[in-house]
Structures are given as C-alpha cells and as structure tokens.
Design a protein around this motif. Structure first.
Motif, PDB file in Angstrom:
ATOM      1  N   LEU A  81      50.786  50.056   6.931  1.00  0.00           N
ATOM      2  CA  LEU A  81      51.387  50.568   7.899  1.00  0.00           C
ATOM      3  C   LEU A  81      50.743  49.790   9.357  1.00  0.00           C
ATOM      4  O   LEU A  81      49.640  49.505   9.488  1.00  0.00           O
ATOM      5  CB  LEU A  81      50.955  52.002   8.392  1.00  0.00           C
ATOM      6  N   TYR A  82      52.024  49.252  10.070  1.00  0.00           N
ATOM      7  CA  TYR A  82      51.531  48.472  11.056  1.00  0.00           C
ATOM      8  C   TYR A  82      51.949  48.765  12.440  1.00  0.00           C
ATOM      9  O   TYR A  82      53.046  49.647  12.412  1.00  0.00           O
ATOM     10  CB  TYR A  82      52.337  46.684  10.874  1.00  0.00           C
ATOM     11  N   GLU A  83      51.385  48.437  13.449  1.00  0.00           N
ATOM     12  CA  GLU A  83      52.010  48.695  14.914  1.00  0.00           C
ATOM     13  C   GLU A  83      52.275  47.377  15.496  1.00  0.00           C
ATOM     14  O   GLU A  83      51.886  46.313  14.993  1.00  0.00           O
ATOM     15  CB  GLU A  83      50.826  49.297  15.559  1.00  0.00           C
ATOM     16  N   ALA A  84      53.491  47.291  16.158  1.00  0.00           N
ATOM     17  CA  ALA A  84      54.242  46.024  16.695  1.00  0.00           C
ATOM     18  C   ALA A  84      55.059  46.594  17.906  1.00  0.00           C
ATOM     19  O   ALA A  84      55.433  47.568  17.871  1.00  0.00           O
ATOM     20  CB  ALA A  84      55.084  45.404  15.591  1.00  0.00           C
ATOM     21  N   GLN A  85      55.188  45.500  18.522  1.00  0.00           N
ATOM     22  CA  GLN A  85      55.970  45.705  19.874  1.00  0.00           C
ATOM     23  C   GLN A  85      57.188  45.170  19.606  1.00  0.00           C
ATOM     24  O   GLN A  85      57.647  44.282  19.138  1.00  0.00           O
ATOM     25  CB  GLN A  85      55.496  44.611  21.172  1.00  0.00           C
ATOM     26  N   TRP A  96      53.409  48.616  26.840  1.00  0.00           N
ATOM     27  CA  TRP A  96      53.064  49.571  26.102  1.00  0.00           C
ATOM     28  C   TRP A  96      53.991  50.514  25.531  1.00  0.00           C
ATOM     29  O   TRP A  96      53.888  51.445  24.455  1.00  0.00           O
ATOM     30  CB  TRP A  96      51.831  50.338  26.914  1.00  0.00           C
ATOM     31  N   LEU A  97      55.130  50.836  26.303  1.00  0.00           N
ATOM     32  CA  LEU A  97      56.164  51.595  25.817  1.00  0.00           C
ATOM     33  C   LEU A  97      57.003  51.008  24.627  1.00  0.00           C
ATOM     34  O   LEU A  97      57.483  51.805  23.896  1.00  0.00           O
ATOM     35  CB  LEU A  97      57.183  52.025  26.886  1.00  0.00           C
ATOM     36  N   SER A  98      56.986  49.894  24.191  1.00  0.00           N
ATOM     37  CA  SER A  98      57.629  49.211  23.206  1.00  0.00           C
ATOM     38  C   SER A  98      56.862  49.173  21.929  1.00  0.00           C
ATOM     39  O   SER A  98      57.550  48.712  20.987  1.00  0.00           O
ATOM     40  CB  SER A  98      58.096  47.897  23.406  1.00  0.00           C
ATOM     41  N   TRP A  99      55.659  49.698  21.738  1.00  0.00           N
ATOM     42  CA  TRP A  99      54.943  49.924  20.493  1.00  0.00           C
ATOM     43  C   TRP A  99      55.743  50.778  19.355  1.00  0.00           C
ATOM     44  O   TRP A  99      56.052  51.973  19.789  1.00  0.00           O
ATOM     45  CB  TRP A  99      53.474  50.136  20.471  1.00  0.00           C
ATOM     46  N   ARG A 100      55.764  50.363  18.090  1.00  0.00           N
ATOM     47  CA  ARG A 100      56.465  51.139  17.158  1.00  0.00           C
ATOM     48  C   ARG A 100      55.579  50.833  15.963  1.00  0.00           C
ATOM     49  O   ARG A 100      54.820  49.852  15.664  1.00  0.00           O
ATOM     50  CB  ARG A 100      58.028  50.626  16.762  1.00  0.00           C
ATOM     51  N   LEU A 101      55.846  51.733  14.665  1.00  0.00           N
ATOM     52  CA  LEU A 101      55.105  51.840  13.541  1.00  0.00           C
ATOM     53  C   LEU A 101      56.063  51.181  12.642  1.00  0.00           C
ATOM     54  O   LEU A 101      57.449  51.348  12.456  1.00  0.00           O
ATOM     55  CB  LEU A 101      54.702  52.999  12.931  1.00  0.00           C
ATOM     56  N   TYR A 102      55.486  50.256  11.715  1.00  0.00           N
ATOM     57  CA  TYR A 102      56.272  49.650  10.957  1.00  0.00           C
ATOM     58  C   TYR A 102      55.576  49.787   9.265  1.00  0.00           C
ATOM     59  O   TYR A 102      54.653  49.667   9.356  1.00  0.00           O
ATOM     60  CB  TYR A 102      56.723  48.196  10.981  1.00  0.00           C
TER      61      TYR A 102
END
Length: 104
Positions: A81-85, A96-102
């Motif tokens: 599970l990654y976090e990415a913008q 900071w609003l553009s971070w999502r989980l992949y």
C-alpha cells in the motif's frame, strides 16, 4: 530478515528517495556470521529502483511524490500500500490535498 546457509543474514529494506520526484526503492543489507554483525567490504549493501511499481503508480495517475508504503498479507497474497500525490503541487496546501493511497 533472512538467515542464509552460511549463518549470515540479510535484511530487505523498502524506502523512497528523491531524484526528480520521490520514487520507490529497495535495498538488501548482508550481515556476516562472524565479526559481531559488523558489515564489511565482504558483505555489501545493494540498492535498486522499483521501476515496475513506479510505472504502475504513475499509470494510475500519480504525477507527484511517491511516499511511504506498508506491506499487507491478505489471503496468503502479498500487497504493498503506497501513498502518492495526484499532482506535482509541492508542499503547500494544494499539494497535501492531492495525496491518495495506491494498492500494488
């Protein structure tokens, strides 16, 4: 941590680093069976890019930084599970609003 046949052991490290943007990487540190666990020239530290993972996350729409990851074992399958913008928006409020989980 993996114990090798000769009594030495290896540790796999997952990390991210910065080139033009954050990218995923991994490394393996090998510790000898003697010398009280001190790494020497005989036992090396190797690193590599995670090109397959970077490409998959970029293809899913992450144009900004790729951050931390967590390892998940579910139904005897291994996932990361990654976090990415979603946008290369820097460290400001919009970034900071553009971070999502992949999930990979």
């Amino acid at each position: 941590i993996t114990t090798n046949d000769d009594g030495s052991y290896s540790i796999v490290l997952l990390f991210h680093y910065y080139v033009d943007s954050d990218q995923a990487g991994y490394g393996i540190v090998n510790f000898p069976s003697s010398g009280k666990g001190v790494v020497s020239k005989k036992f090396s530290w190797n690193t590599a890019f995670e090109d397959e993972i970077d490409s998959a996350i970029r293809s899913a729409g992450a144009d900004g930084k790729i951050g931390q990851r967590a390892s998940i074992l579910w139904s005897q399958k291994h996932y990361l599970l990654y976090e990415a913008q979603m946008a290369e928006a820097g460290e400001g409020y919009q970034g900071w609003l553009s971070w999502r989980l992949y999930l990979h």
